[in-house]
Each structure stands twice: as C-alpha cells, then as structure tokens.
Design an enzyme around this catalytic site. Structure first.
Site, PDB file in Angstrom:
ATOM      1  N   HIS A   1      12.493  25.281  27.234  1.00 42.69           N
ATOM      2  CA  HIS A   1      13.220  24.353  28.102  1.00 42.69           C
ATOM      3  C   HIS A   1      13.426  23.004  27.434  1.00 42.69           C
ATOM      4  O   HIS A   1      14.324  22.249  27.781  1.00 42.69           O
ATOM      5  CB  HIS A   1      12.464  24.126  29.411  1.00 42.69           C
ATOM      6  CG  HIS A   1      12.150  25.382  30.149  1.00 42.69           C
ATOM      7  ND1 HIS A   1      13.130  26.184  30.688  1.00 42.69           N
ATOM      8  CD2 HIS A   1      10.971  25.996  30.417  1.00 42.69           C
ATOM      9  CE1 HIS A   1      12.558  27.228  31.264  1.00 42.69           C
ATOM     10  NE2 HIS A   1      11.262  27.142  31.113  1.00 42.69           N
TER      11      HIS A   1
ATOM     12  N   THR B   1      10.981  17.129  37.341  1.00 39.78           N
ATOM     13  CA  THR B   1      12.404  17.513  37.335  1.00 39.78           C
ATOM     14  C   THR B   1      12.574  18.982  36.958  1.00 39.78           C
ATOM     15  O   THR B   1      13.690  19.434  36.703  1.00 39.78           O
ATOM     16  CB  THR B   1      13.205  16.635  36.354  1.00 39.78           C
ATOM     17  OG1 THR B   1      12.710  16.863  35.031  1.00 39.78           O
ATOM     18  CG2 THR B   1      13.079  15.165  36.705  1.00 39.78           C
TER      19      THR B   1
ATOM     20  N   GLU C   1      18.411  12.679  32.222  1.00 38.25           N
ATOM     21  CA  GLU C   1      18.397  13.183  33.604  1.00 38.25           C
ATOM     22  C   GLU C   1      18.756  12.059  34.570  1.00 38.25           C
ATOM     23  O   GLU C   1      19.586  12.229  35.457  1.00 38.25           O
ATOM     24  CB  GLU C   1      17.019  13.767  33.922  1.00 38.25           C
ATOM     25  CG  GLU C   1      16.700  14.980  33.060  1.00 38.25           C
ATOM     26  CD  GLU C   1      15.675  15.897  33.682  1.00 38.25           C
ATOM     27  OE1 GLU C   1      14.520  15.474  33.831  1.00 38.25           O
ATOM     28  OE2 GLU C   1      16.048  17.042  34.016  1.00 38.25           O
TER      29      GLU C   1
ATOM     30  N   HIS D   1      15.303  15.371  27.143  1.00 36.44           N
ATOM     31  CA  HIS D   1      16.386  16.031  27.867  1.00 36.44           C
ATOM     32  C   HIS D   1      17.718  15.523  27.329  1.00 36.44           C
ATOM     33  O   HIS D   1      17.844  14.347  26.980  1.00 36.44           O
ATOM     34  CB  HIS D   1      16.347  15.696  29.363  1.00 36.44           C
ATOM     35  CG  HIS D   1      15.077  16.099  30.059  1.00 36.44           C
ATOM     36  ND1 HIS D   1      14.915  17.325  30.668  1.00 36.44           N
ATOM     37  CD2 HIS D   1      13.914  15.437  30.233  1.00 36.44           C
ATOM     38  CE1 HIS D   1      13.701  17.389  31.200  1.00 36.44           C
ATOM     39  NE2 HIS D   1      13.062  16.252  30.948  1.00 36.44           N
TER      40      HIS D   1
ATOM     41  N   HIS E   1      10.848  11.576  28.160  1.00 40.77           N
ATOM     42  CA  HIS E   1       9.916  11.420  29.279  1.00 40.77           C
ATOM     43  C   HIS E   1       8.496  11.416  28.732  1.00 40.77           C
ATOM     44  O   HIS E   1       8.056  12.415  28.162  1.00 40.77           O
ATOM     45  CB  HIS E   1      10.066  12.577  30.276  1.00 40.77           C
ATOM     46  CG  HIS E   1      11.297  12.486  31.120  1.00 40.77           C
ATOM     47  ND1 HIS E   1      11.831  13.570  31.783  1.00 40.77           N
ATOM     48  CD2 HIS E   1      12.083  11.427  31.428  1.00 40.77           C
ATOM     49  CE1 HIS E   1      12.901  13.170  32.463  1.00 40.77           C
ATOM     50  NE2 HIS E   1      13.076  11.881  32.250  1.00 40.77           N
TER      51      HIS E   1
ATOM     52  N   HIS F   1       8.556  14.563  25.999  1.00 37.34           N
ATOM     53  CA  HIS F   1       9.553  15.605  25.742  1.00 37.34           C
ATOM     54  C   HIS F   1      10.931  15.018  26.010  1.00 37.34           C
ATOM     55  O   HIS F   1      11.038  13.867  26.456  1.00 37.34           O
ATOM     56  CB  HIS F   1       9.268  16.821  26.630  1.00 37.34           C
ATOM     57  CG  HIS F   1       9.335  16.485  28.071  1.00 37.34           C
ATOM     58  ND1 HIS F   1       8.233  16.134  28.801  1.00 37.34           N
ATOM     59  CD2 HIS F   1      10.397  16.362  28.917  1.00 37.34           C
ATOM     60  CE1 HIS F   1       8.605  15.837  30.038  1.00 37.34           C
ATOM     61  NE2 HIS F   1       9.919  15.959  30.131  1.00 37.34           N
TER      62      HIS F   1
HETATM   63 ZN    ZN Z   1      11.257  15.650  31.662  1.00 34.71          ZN
END
Ligand code: ZN
Length: 266
Positions: A103, A216, A134, A130, A147, A128
């Site tokens: 992910h 999330t 987000e 995204h 994050h 990590h």
């Molecule tokens: Zn995250």
C-alpha cells in the site's frame, strides 16, 4: 491469518504490531525477510473491488470507514487561529528499515525519537508516503505527503503530515531512503550500515493545522491527533517519479468534516 493481514496496514496501531515490524533487532546488512502474504477474497486497495467506497463492506472491523464522523483525510478550508503549543521534535538517529507493504513504502524507526506537544509526549514509530497528498488545502492536493506516526504511553496516535512538492533539488534523505526500496511486496529490509535522522524530513517552519481524525486506511480507527505542517518540503521530479513507479495513487478520498473545527497554530 487476520493478525498477519492487519500487520500490513498503513498505520500500525498496536504495540504488538509495531514491535513485529518496527522495533525488532536490526537484521544483517542487506538481508531481507519476507512478511506474511495476505489472504482473503478481496483485500483493500485504492482501485477496483477493494477501493475506498467498499472498505466498510470488506470487513465488519472496517465499519467506521463508512459511518465514522471523524474520518481522515480532510480538505483544509476554514481554520481557527489559536495560540497552540509548539511541536517540539526530539528525533534521534535510526538505522534504515524499509517495508513495502503493498500500500505504501514505510520506514520503521528505532526507538528513542520523540514529539512533545505541551504536556503530551509521543514516540515516533514509522513514517510512510502517499501520492497525491491525502490532505488538501483549499481543495488542492500536493504531489505527495509523508505521514510520521507517533504513539503515546496510553496508545493514542499523533500523525504529523509533511507535504512534499516538486522542486529542482534532490532531497538528500529521500535519496538515501529510496535508493533501497523493495521492488516487490510484502518485503521488509534492514540496513545496519545506513543511519539517518528523520528530522531531515521536516521543514524549518513548524506551524501547523490540527484536528482529530482517523487512520486513512482500514480499519479507519478514530481518535488520531492530526498535525499537518503548513510548509511543504521539496523533492525532485525524478524522486516523485520513482515513488510513483511503485505506487501511482495511494490516497484515500477526502472525508466530510462534520462538526469538527480545524485549528491553526499560525
Ligand atoms: Zn498515511
């Protein structure tokens, strides 16, 4: 296999899970260990049958993904200025641990890095990424977000979000971290000969927006203290492309604010 599947979620929520991936003794240089393969008919994802609008139906444990009223991420439009406690980062050097969980790319951090907010103290567990970001600001999403996931003694999470934008310079820490990305998943690797300080990921200006929100990713658990830094950090076009080669889109859609207020530290 439920516990093993949960170990792959983006935000690790329990001490047991964190210790199984984040704080195990460092392995030998360059060695890698396979984590568990996930099972089940439909695994959560960002597209297709497992996409965000179906997360709550995939598992009873995910019901808050649909019914929660403190869900993340959110669009920051109206925020209320308040004299908030400053974010005091006391991050220490960590060895490089990297996990491709299917992910995102996640870096687990050795124990000893702390975030202090007034009287509250949280330990950094992992960070990590995204793409796109987000969180949105005035309806606009940045190319990426990092994050940084922290936890206090009571088990409550505080996540610091750092926006990443595209600039002309190569980011030195990102270069070090992403030179060692597992190509497949789920794979975790540790590098004894590589160390860094996660504070290199933070912008100089630590002003922030804050509100209560959720993970999330499934199970979308609430009670997460979100601290969203206003100042983005630049990475190069090639670095952005490198992450997107692994994950072209791994951002949950924006969630309604409901009765929450966003506070602005100014
Ligand atoms: Zn995250």
């Amino acid at each position: 296999m439920r516990a093993l599947a949960l170990a792959l979620v983006c935000l690790l929520a329990t001490p047991a899970l964190a210790s199984s991936t984040g704080h195990a003794p460092a392995k030998k240089t360059g060695t890698h260990a396979k984590a568990a393969a996930h099972e089940g008919p439909v695994h959560w994802s960002y597209a297709g049958a497992g996409s965000p609008e179906n997360w709550a139906q995939l598992d009873e444990a995910n019901r808050l993904c649909a019914s929660g009223r403190q869900q993340s991420p959110i669009d920051i439009r109206t925020a209320y200025a308040l004299a908030l406690d400053p974010l005091q980062f006391d991050y220490q050097t960590s060895k490089l641990h990297v996990l491709n969980n299917g992910h995102t790319i996640q870096h687990n951090v050795d124990p000893g890095s702390w975030l202090q907010i007034g009287g509250d103290r949280y330990q950094l567990l992992q960070f990590h990424f995204h793409t796109p970001s987000e969180e949105a600001v005035g309806g606009k999403r940045y190319p990426m977000v990092a994050h940084l996931v922290h936890k206090n003694e009571a088990g409550q999470l505080a996540v610091v979000a750092v926006f990443l934008t595209q600039g002309t310079q190569t980011h030195p820490l990102i270069r070090q971290l992403w030179a060692r990305l597992p190509e497949s998943h789920p794979v975790a690797m540790s590098f004894e000969d590589q160390s860094y300080n996660p504070s290199s990921l933070l912008p100089r200006d630590r002003s922030y927006w804050t509100l209560m929100g959720s993970l999330t990713t499934p199970p979308c658990s609430e009670g997460v203290r979100w601290l969203i830094l206003k100042t983005p950090v630049s990475i190069s076009k090639a670095q952005l492309a490198l992450f997107r080669k692994h994950f072209s889109m791994n951002a949950r859609p924006l969630q309604p604010l409901f009765e929450r207020a966003i506070l602005d530290s100014q």
